[in-house]
Design a protein around this motif. Structure first.
Motif, PDB file in Angstrom:
ATOM      1  N   ARG A 174     -48.872 -90.713  15.635  1.00  0.00           N
ATOM      2  CA  ARG A 174     -49.551 -90.125  14.475  1.00  0.00           C
ATOM      3  C   ARG A 174     -49.155 -88.639  14.339  1.00  0.00           C
ATOM      4  NH1 ARG A 174     -55.704 -91.056  14.037  1.00  0.00           N
ATOM      5  NH2 ARG A 174     -54.949 -93.034  13.249  1.00  0.00           N
ATOM      6  N   ILE A 175     -49.076 -87.918  15.468  1.00  0.00           N
ATOM      7  CA  ILE A 175     -48.693 -86.510  15.441  1.00  0.00           C
ATOM      8  C   ILE A 175     -47.261 -86.372  14.915  1.00  0.00           C
ATOM      9  CG2 ILE A 175     -48.193 -84.489  16.881  1.00  0.00           C
ATOM     10  CD1 ILE A 175     -50.520 -85.385  18.686  1.00  0.00           C
ATOM     11  N   ALA A 176     -46.361 -87.214  15.417  1.00  0.00           N
ATOM     12  CA  ALA A 176     -44.972 -87.163  14.979  1.00  0.00           C
ATOM     13  C   ALA A 176     -44.863 -87.479  13.499  1.00  0.00           C
ATOM     14  CB  ALA A 176     -44.127 -88.130  15.798  1.00  0.00           C
ATOM     15  N   ARG A 177     -45.619 -88.466  13.027  1.00  0.00           N
ATOM     16  CA  ARG A 177     -45.589 -88.849  11.612  1.00  0.00           C
ATOM     17  C   ARG A 177     -46.124 -87.711  10.749  1.00  0.00           C
ATOM     18  NH1 ARG A 177     -49.489 -91.863   8.430  1.00  0.00           N
ATOM     19  NH2 ARG A 177     -50.681 -91.859  10.331  1.00  0.00           N
ATOM     20  N   ASN A 178     -47.232 -87.077  11.172  1.00  0.00           N
ATOM     21  CA  ASN A 178     -47.811 -85.973  10.406  1.00  0.00           C
ATOM     22  C   ASN A 178     -46.866 -84.769  10.361  1.00  0.00           C
ATOM     23  OD1 ASN A 178     -50.085 -87.477   9.892  1.00  0.00           O
ATOM     24  ND2 ASN A 178     -51.319 -86.516  11.502  1.00  0.00           N
ATOM     25  N   LEU A 179     -46.229 -84.479  11.486  1.00  0.00           N
ATOM     26  CA  LEU A 179     -45.268 -83.389  11.499  1.00  0.00           C
ATOM     27  C   LEU A 179     -44.090 -83.677  10.568  1.00  0.00           C
ATOM     28  CD1 LEU A 179     -45.196 -82.397  15.275  1.00  0.00           C
ATOM     29  CD2 LEU A 179     -46.108 -81.057  13.377  1.00  0.00           C
ATOM     30  N   GLY A 180     -43.641 -84.903  10.573  1.00  0.00           N
ATOM     31  CA  GLY A 180     -42.552 -85.297   9.679  1.00  0.00           C
ATOM     32  C   GLY A 180     -42.960 -85.177   8.220  1.00  0.00           C
ATOM     33  N   THR A 181     -44.182 -85.586   7.900  1.00  0.00           N
ATOM     34  CA  THR A 181     -44.696 -85.477   6.525  1.00  0.00           C
ATOM     35  C   THR A 181     -44.804 -84.009   6.111  1.00  0.00           C
ATOM     36  OG1 THR A 181     -45.936 -87.529   6.821  1.00  0.00           O
ATOM     37  CG2 THR A 181     -46.599 -86.107   4.998  1.00  0.00           C
ATOM     38  N   ASP A 182     -45.333 -83.174   7.001  1.00  0.00           N
ATOM     39  CA  ASP A 182     -45.439 -81.745   6.702  1.00  0.00           C
ATOM     40  C   ASP A 182     -44.063 -81.125   6.460  1.00  0.00           C
ATOM     41  OD1 ASP A 182     -48.172 -81.904   6.958  1.00  0.00           O
ATOM     42  OD2 ASP A 182     -48.217 -81.068   8.994  1.00  0.00           O
ATOM     43  N   TYR A 183     -43.114 -81.522   7.265  1.00  0.00           N
ATOM     44  CA  TYR A 183     -41.760 -80.988   7.134  1.00  0.00           C
ATOM     45  C   TYR A 183     -41.165 -81.372   5.781  1.00  0.00           C
ATOM     46  CZ  TYR A 183     -36.794 -80.287   7.940  1.00  0.00           C
ATOM     47  OH  TYR A 183     -35.482 -79.900   7.824  1.00  0.00           O
ATOM     48  N   GLN A 184     -41.324 -82.620   5.380  1.00  0.00           N
ATOM     49  CA  GLN A 184     -40.785 -83.074   4.103  1.00  0.00           C
ATOM     50  C   GLN A 184     -41.454 -82.354   2.928  1.00  0.00           C
ATOM     51  OE1 GLN A 184     -41.185 -87.324   4.243  1.00  0.00           O
ATOM     52  NE2 GLN A 184     -39.222 -87.588   5.305  1.00  0.00           N
ATOM     53  N   ARG A 185     -42.756 -82.125   3.001  1.00  0.00           N
ATOM     54  CA  ARG A 185     -43.458 -81.399   1.939  1.00  0.00           C
ATOM     55  C   ARG A 185     -42.929 -79.964   1.819  1.00  0.00           C
ATOM     56  NH1 ARG A 185     -49.426 -83.184   3.612  1.00  0.00           N
ATOM     57  NH2 ARG A 185     -49.377 -85.290   2.759  1.00  0.00           N
ATOM     58  N   ARG A 186     -42.798 -79.326   2.956  1.00  0.00           N
ATOM     59  CA  ARG A 186     -42.313 -77.950   2.962  1.00  0.00           C
ATOM     60  C   ARG A 186     -40.898 -77.864   2.412  1.00  0.00           C
ATOM     61  NH1 ARG A 186     -41.668 -76.253   8.424  1.00  0.00           N
ATOM     62  NH2 ARG A 186     -43.506 -77.506   8.606  1.00  0.00           N
ATOM     63  N   GLU A 187     -40.039 -78.775   2.801  1.00  0.00           N
ATOM     64  CA  GLU A 187     -38.663 -78.783   2.315  1.00  0.00           C
ATOM     65  C   GLU A 187     -38.609 -79.056   0.817  1.00  0.00           C
ATOM     66  OE1 GLU A 187     -35.653 -78.090   3.922  1.00  0.00           O
ATOM     67  OE2 GLU A 187     -37.084 -77.309   5.368  1.00  0.00           O
TER      68      GLU A 187
END
Length: 109
Positions: A3-16
């Motif tokens: 879940r942490i890895a998925r949330n970090l990935g989602t945050d990264y995509q939003r920021r990009e």
């Protein structure tokens, strides 16, 4: 952990997605950059120049002349010595003393 890895990935995509990226060549980047000094740097340099001029005006005429011939006229020590009728050792001493005096005046800046 997943879940942490998925949330970090989602945050990264939003920021990009929010950031616009532009690839610039070196020439294009250099054209954007302002090469002029900052206002603070200009004031600082003017203060240094004024202090240097004041320090030079406080020196004896022969010392100032030797320094100006060396620094501004780009004359060699031997040529200055011949012009001022001094030994090369004494001429170099005058120039070195001038550098040291100016440096001591600028040390507080």
């Amino acid at each position: 952990m997943f879940r942490i890895a998925r949330n970090l990935g989602t945050d990264y995509q939003r920021r990009e997605g929010l950031l616009r990226r532009v690839d610039l060549s070196v020439e294009d980047f250099a054209a954007i950059a302002d090469p002029s000094p900052s206002p603070e740097k200009q004031v600082y340099d003017r203060q240094k120049l004024l202090l240097t001029q004041q320090a030079l005006s406080e020196l004896p005429q022969r010392t100032r002349t030797a320094f100006e011939m060396h620094r501004m006229d780009e004359m060699t020590i031997a040529a200055i010595a011949a012009e001022l009728d001094l030994s090369t050792g004494r001429t170099w001493s005058l120039i070195r003393e001038t550098y040291e005096y100016i440096d001591s005046r600028l040390s507080g800046l």
